[in-house]
Motif scaffolding. Structure first.
Motif, PDB file in Angstrom:
ATOM      1  N   ALA A   1     -13.911 -27.312 -32.568  1.00  0.00           N
ATOM      2  CA  ALA A   1     -14.967 -26.225 -33.057  1.00  0.00           C
ATOM      3  C   ALA A   1     -15.031 -26.454 -34.539  1.00  0.00           C
ATOM      4  O   ALA A   1     -15.016 -25.345 -35.342  1.00  0.00           O
ATOM      5  CB  ALA A   1     -14.241 -24.847 -32.562  1.00  0.00           C
ATOM      6  N   VAL A   2     -15.326 -27.473 -35.258  1.00  0.00           N
ATOM      7  CA  VAL A   2     -15.554 -27.518 -36.632  1.00  0.00           C
ATOM      8  C   VAL A   2     -17.092 -27.334 -36.902  1.00  0.00           C
ATOM      9  O   VAL A   2     -17.761 -27.664 -36.107  1.00  0.00           O
ATOM     10  CB  VAL A   2     -14.981 -28.735 -37.223  1.00  0.00           C
ATOM     11  CG1 VAL A   2     -15.521 -29.123 -38.684  1.00  0.00           C
ATOM     12  CG2 VAL A   2     -13.574 -29.208 -36.899  1.00  0.00           C
ATOM     13  N   ALA A   3     -17.139 -26.659 -37.916  1.00  0.00           N
ATOM     14  CA  ALA A   3     -18.620 -26.412 -38.392  1.00  0.00           C
ATOM     15  C   ALA A   3     -18.659 -26.156 -39.908  1.00  0.00           C
ATOM     16  O   ALA A   3     -17.752 -25.959 -40.528  1.00  0.00           O
ATOM     17  CB  ALA A   3     -19.335 -25.238 -37.527  1.00  0.00           C
ATOM     18  N   TYR A   4     -19.882 -25.860 -40.546  1.00  0.00           N
ATOM     19  CA  TYR A   4     -20.011 -25.493 -41.610  1.00  0.00           C
ATOM     20  C   TYR A   4     -21.161 -24.434 -41.724  1.00  0.00           C
ATOM     21  O   TYR A   4     -22.071 -24.722 -41.009  1.00  0.00           O
ATOM     22  CB  TYR A   4     -20.136 -26.640 -42.661  1.00  0.00           C
ATOM     23  CG  TYR A   4     -21.527 -27.530 -42.579  1.00  0.00           C
ATOM     24  CD1 TYR A   4     -22.561 -27.193 -43.337  1.00  0.00           C
ATOM     25  CD2 TYR A   4     -21.755 -28.577 -41.740  1.00  0.00           C
ATOM     26  CE1 TYR A   4     -23.798 -27.701 -43.073  1.00  0.00           C
ATOM     27  CE2 TYR A   4     -22.776 -29.330 -41.535  1.00  0.00           C
ATOM     28  CZ  TYR A   4     -23.992 -28.934 -42.354  1.00  0.00           C
ATOM     29  OH  TYR A   4     -25.193 -29.523 -42.265  1.00  0.00           O
ATOM     30  N   MET A   5     -21.224 -23.672 -42.948  1.00  0.00           N
ATOM     31  CA  MET A   5     -22.254 -22.636 -42.638  1.00  0.00           C
ATOM     32  C   MET A   5     -22.800 -22.944 -44.231  1.00  0.00           C
ATOM     33  O   MET A   5     -22.217 -23.024 -45.341  1.00  0.00           O
ATOM     34  CB  MET A   5     -21.608 -21.323 -42.678  1.00  0.00           C
ATOM     35  CG  MET A   5     -22.738 -20.265 -42.819  1.00  0.00           C
ATOM     36  SD  MET A   5     -21.954 -18.798 -42.174  1.00  0.00           S
ATOM     37  CE  MET A   5     -23.661 -17.475 -42.459  1.00  0.00           C
ATOM     38  N   ALA A   6     -24.107 -22.977 -44.083  1.00  0.00           N
ATOM     39  CA  ALA A   6     -25.144 -23.184 -45.279  1.00  0.00           C
ATOM     40  C   ALA A   6     -26.552 -22.519 -44.793  1.00  0.00           C
ATOM     41  O   ALA A   6     -26.866 -22.651 -43.924  1.00  0.00           O
ATOM     42  CB  ALA A   6     -25.205 -24.538 -45.584  1.00  0.00           C
ATOM     43  N   CYS A   7     -27.145 -21.968 -45.983  1.00  0.00           N
ATOM     44  CA  CYS A   7     -28.228 -21.593 -45.927  1.00  0.00           C
ATOM     45  C   CYS A   7     -28.312 -20.254 -44.539  1.00  0.00           C
ATOM     46  O   CYS A   7     -29.262 -20.213 -43.960  1.00  0.00           O
ATOM     47  CB  CYS A   7     -29.316 -22.465 -45.416  1.00  0.00           C
ATOM     48  SG  CYS A   7     -29.742 -23.716 -46.746  1.00  0.00           S
ATOM     49  N   GLU A   8     -27.050 -19.806 -44.654  1.00  0.00           N
ATOM     50  CA  GLU A   8     -27.105 -18.473 -43.707  1.00  0.00           C
ATOM     51  C   GLU A   8     -27.067 -19.043 -42.122  1.00  0.00           C
ATOM     52  O   GLU A   8     -27.488 -18.308 -41.282  1.00  0.00           O
ATOM     53  CB  GLU A   8     -27.946 -17.276 -43.816  1.00  0.00           C
ATOM     54  CG  GLU A   8     -27.767 -16.751 -45.014  1.00  0.00           C
ATOM     55  CD  GLU A   8     -28.751 -15.714 -45.638  1.00  0.00           C
ATOM     56  OE1 GLU A   8     -29.445 -15.197 -44.666  1.00  0.00           O
ATOM     57  OE2 GLU A   8     -28.561 -15.320 -46.690  1.00  0.00           O
ATOM     58  N   THR A   9     -26.843 -20.243 -41.965  1.00  0.00           N
ATOM     59  CA  THR A   9     -27.067 -20.830 -40.502  1.00  0.00           C
ATOM     60  C   THR A   9     -25.724 -21.829 -40.446  1.00  0.00           C
ATOM     61  O   THR A   9     -25.304 -22.514 -41.164  1.00  0.00           O
ATOM     62  CB  THR A   9     -28.069 -22.034 -40.599  1.00  0.00           C
ATOM     63  OG1 THR A   9     -29.210 -21.350 -40.922  1.00  0.00           O
ATOM     64  CG2 THR A   9     -28.250 -22.551 -39.086  1.00  0.00           C
ATOM     65  N   ILE A  10     -25.002 -21.712 -39.353  1.00  0.00           N
ATOM     66  CA  ILE A  10     -23.816 -22.430 -38.854  1.00  0.00           C
ATOM     67  C   ILE A  10     -24.440 -23.549 -38.245  1.00  0.00           C
ATOM     68  O   ILE A  10     -25.077 -23.804 -37.198  1.00  0.00           O
ATOM     69  CB  ILE A  10     -22.876 -21.509 -37.834  1.00  0.00           C
ATOM     70  CG1 ILE A  10     -22.302 -20.445 -38.480  1.00  0.00           C
ATOM     71  CG2 ILE A  10     -21.900 -22.522 -37.139  1.00  0.00           C
ATOM     72  CD1 ILE A  10     -21.460 -19.504 -37.805  1.00  0.00           C
ATOM     73  N   HIS A  11     -23.766 -24.926 -38.568  1.00  0.00           N
ATOM     74  CA  HIS A  11     -24.057 -26.074 -38.174  1.00  0.00           C
ATOM     75  C   HIS A  11     -22.817 -26.731 -37.552  1.00  0.00           C
ATOM     76  O   HIS A  11     -21.969 -27.187 -38.180  1.00  0.00           O
ATOM     77  CB  HIS A  11     -24.511 -27.232 -39.392  1.00  0.00           C
ATOM     78  CG  HIS A  11     -25.663 -26.569 -40.285  1.00  0.00           C
ATOM     79  ND1 HIS A  11     -26.899 -26.714 -39.835  1.00  0.00           N
ATOM     80  CD2 HIS A  11     -25.613 -25.725 -41.352  1.00  0.00           C
ATOM     81  CE1 HIS A  11     -27.788 -26.001 -40.607  1.00  0.00           C
ATOM     82  NE2 HIS A  11     -26.906 -25.437 -41.580  1.00  0.00           N
ATOM     83  N   PRO A  12     -22.717 -26.763 -36.073  1.00  0.00           N
ATOM     84  CA  PRO A  12     -21.583 -27.132 -35.405  1.00  0.00           C
ATOM     85  C   PRO A  12     -21.467 -28.644 -35.488  1.00  0.00           C
ATOM     86  O   PRO A  12     -22.417 -29.507 -35.508  1.00  0.00           O
ATOM     87  CB  PRO A  12     -21.686 -26.681 -34.033  1.00  0.00           C
ATOM     88  CG  PRO A  12     -23.266 -26.244 -33.878  1.00  0.00           C
ATOM     89  CD  PRO A  12     -23.843 -26.248 -35.368  1.00  0.00           C
ATOM     90  N   LEU A  13     -20.251 -29.218 -35.717  1.00  0.00           N
ATOM     91  CA  LEU A  13     -19.942 -30.722 -35.787  1.00  0.00           C
ATOM     92  C   LEU A  13     -19.121 -30.785 -34.487  1.00  0.00           C
ATOM     93  O   LEU A  13     -18.974 -32.179 -34.477  1.00  0.00           O
ATOM     94  CB  LEU A  13     -19.191 -31.056 -37.205  1.00  0.00           C
ATOM     95  CG  LEU A  13     -19.930 -30.599 -38.374  1.00  0.00           C
ATOM     96  CD1 LEU A  13     -19.105 -30.825 -39.643  1.00  0.00           C
ATOM     97  CD2 LEU A  13     -21.026 -31.535 -38.403  1.00  0.00           C
ATOM     98  N   GLY A  14     -18.508 -29.906 -33.999  1.00  0.00           N
ATOM     99  CA  GLY A  14     -17.768 -30.417 -32.911  1.00  0.00           C
ATOM    100  C   GLY A  14     -16.119 -30.506 -33.146  1.00  0.00           C
ATOM    101  O   GLY A  14     -15.696 -30.080 -34.269  1.00  0.00           O
TER     102      GLY A  14
END
Length: 121
Positions: free
Chosen positions: A39-52
């Motif tokens: 459950a790795v992700a990053y948050m940018a521009c107030e949006t969570i971008h999941p990487l898995g």
């Protein structure tokens, strides 16, 4: 004249990826721990971008959206790490996961690395 055009084309082909590097912001997330991290992700521009899931030694390289002044956060499960200031261009962040609850972030010097090396390693 043909050699001159060929030299210019080779120069542009070599420089183009690095011009993209200078015109964007990126994040590279590397799992330096000995265990897979889910459950790795990053948050940018107030949006969570999941990487898995990231396996030990695995990295993910992502271009960041251009949305002006922003904060980049690395997300693992429900935990957030590395509140790092970024903008739409010229900000390159290296995030290193050393444990599920330990993430370190640092800015990459623009001129110390090339886009191709960063994206492929």
């Amino acid at each position: 004249m043909r050699y001159f055009v060929g030299a210019i084309a080779l120069l542009l082909l070599t420089a183009a990826p690095n011009l993209i590097w200078l015109a964007t912001s990126t994040v590279r997330i590397h799992n330096a721990s000995n265990q897979p991290v889910s459950a790795v992700a990053y948050m940018a521009c107030e949006t969570i971008h999941p990487l898995g899931r990231l396996q030990p030694g695995e990295s993910r390289f992502q271009f960041l959206e251009a949305c002006g002044d922003d904060t980049l956060e690395i997300v693992i499960g429900d935990s957030r790490f590395c509140r790092t200031y970024v903008e739409g261009e010229l900000y390159h962040v290296d995030a290193t996961i050393t444990a599920v609850n330990a993430v370190g972030c640092r800015y990459d010097d623009l001129l110390s690395s090339l886009f191709i090396a960063k994206a492929l390693w």
